[in-house]
Design an enzyme around this catalytic site. Structure first.
Site, PDB file in Angstrom:
ATOM      1  N   GLU A  48       6.389  70.995  46.356  1.00  6.88           N
ATOM      2  CA  GLU A  48       5.690  71.286  47.599  1.00  6.88           C
ATOM      3  C   GLU A  48       5.926  72.720  48.069  1.00  6.88           C
ATOM      4  O   GLU A  48       5.162  73.269  48.841  1.00  6.88           O
ATOM      5  CB  GLU A  48       6.067  70.286  48.702  1.00  6.88           C
ATOM      6  CG  GLU A  48       7.536  70.145  48.985  1.00  6.88           C
ATOM      7  CD  GLU A  48       8.240  69.118  48.103  1.00  6.88           C
ATOM      8  OE1 GLU A  48       9.341  68.713  48.488  1.00  6.88           O
ATOM      9  OE2 GLU A  48       7.727  68.746  47.038  1.00  6.88           O
TER      10      GLU A  48
ATOM     11  N   ARG B  36      21.531  64.873  41.082  1.00  5.42           N
ATOM     12  CA  ARG B  36      22.048  63.587  41.564  1.00  5.42           C
ATOM     13  C   ARG B  36      21.629  62.416  40.685  1.00  5.42           C
ATOM     14  O   ARG B  36      22.287  61.380  40.677  1.00  5.42           O
ATOM     15  CB  ARG B  36      21.663  63.382  43.031  1.00  5.42           C
ATOM     16  CG  ARG B  36      22.409  64.370  43.948  1.00  5.42           C
ATOM     17  CD  ARG B  36      21.959  64.287  45.390  1.00  5.42           C
ATOM     18  NE  ARG B  36      20.548  64.524  45.574  1.00  5.42           N
ATOM     19  CZ  ARG B  36      19.979  65.722  45.722  1.00  5.42           C
ATOM     20  NH1 ARG B  36      20.718  66.802  45.719  1.00  5.42           N
ATOM     21  NH2 ARG B  36      18.682  65.842  45.883  1.00  5.42           N
TER      22      ARG B  36
END
Length: 171
Positions: A96, A59
């Site tokens: 993460e 994006r």
């Protein structure tokens, strides 16, 4: 900014349970909102000595290439491994929920370049920090980093200490 906030859609439990994904698809679907977001991303940097715009896959390509076009500057894509056909420099980083890698063509930037790095979202800061390292490996300077959305509670800005960070929307 309310107009832009209204164009961000929450997708619960994506990409995994407990995550609320901030979807920019409705924003890019609306030409007026997209134009507004691009102008707001570049506005703080008008008049600065920026020589290139870089964006992270995927994006960041949308917003970064439009900012580059508006400013009449080159756009430099930072891509996932194996996507660039020429010689590359790469950097690995932790997410993460795993690890990732970004690559850049070795001739994309020069040592005198001053780069505005753009992406749609700042979460934990891992991708943005790795992108800065990748740009700096080529000898260029990261002038600033701009995001459409920043998830404040995840503390990504803390990983970007020493860099100017500009975000349009905060959640």
């Amino acid at each position: 900014m309310q107009r832009l906030h209204a164009k961000i859609r929450d997708i619960p439990d994506f990409p995994k349970p407990g995550i609320i994904f901030k979807d920019v698809t409705p924003l890019v679907k609306d030409p007026a909102a997209l134009r507004l977001s691009v102008h707001q991303l570049l506005h703080p940097f008008l008049g600065r000595e920026i020589t290139a715009i870089a964006g992270m896959e995927a994006r960041g390509f949308i917003f970064g290439s439009l900012v580059a076009w508006e400013l009449g500057l080159p756009f430099v894509p930072l891509r996932k491994p194996g996507k660039l056909p020429y010689d590359v420099q790469s950097v690995s980083y932790d997410l993460e929920y795993g690890s990732a890698m970004l690559e850049i063509h070795i001739d994309s930037l020069d040592s005198g370049d001053r780069v505005l790095l753009i992406d749609d979202l700042l979460a934990t800061g891992g991708t943005a920090k790795a992108s800065c390292e990748l740009i700096e490996k080529l000898g260029a300077k990261v002038e600033a980093i701009a995001f459409v959305i920043e998830l404040d509670a995840l503390g990504g800005r803390d990983k970007l200490h020493g860099y100017e960070v500009h975000s349009l929307l905060h959640y």
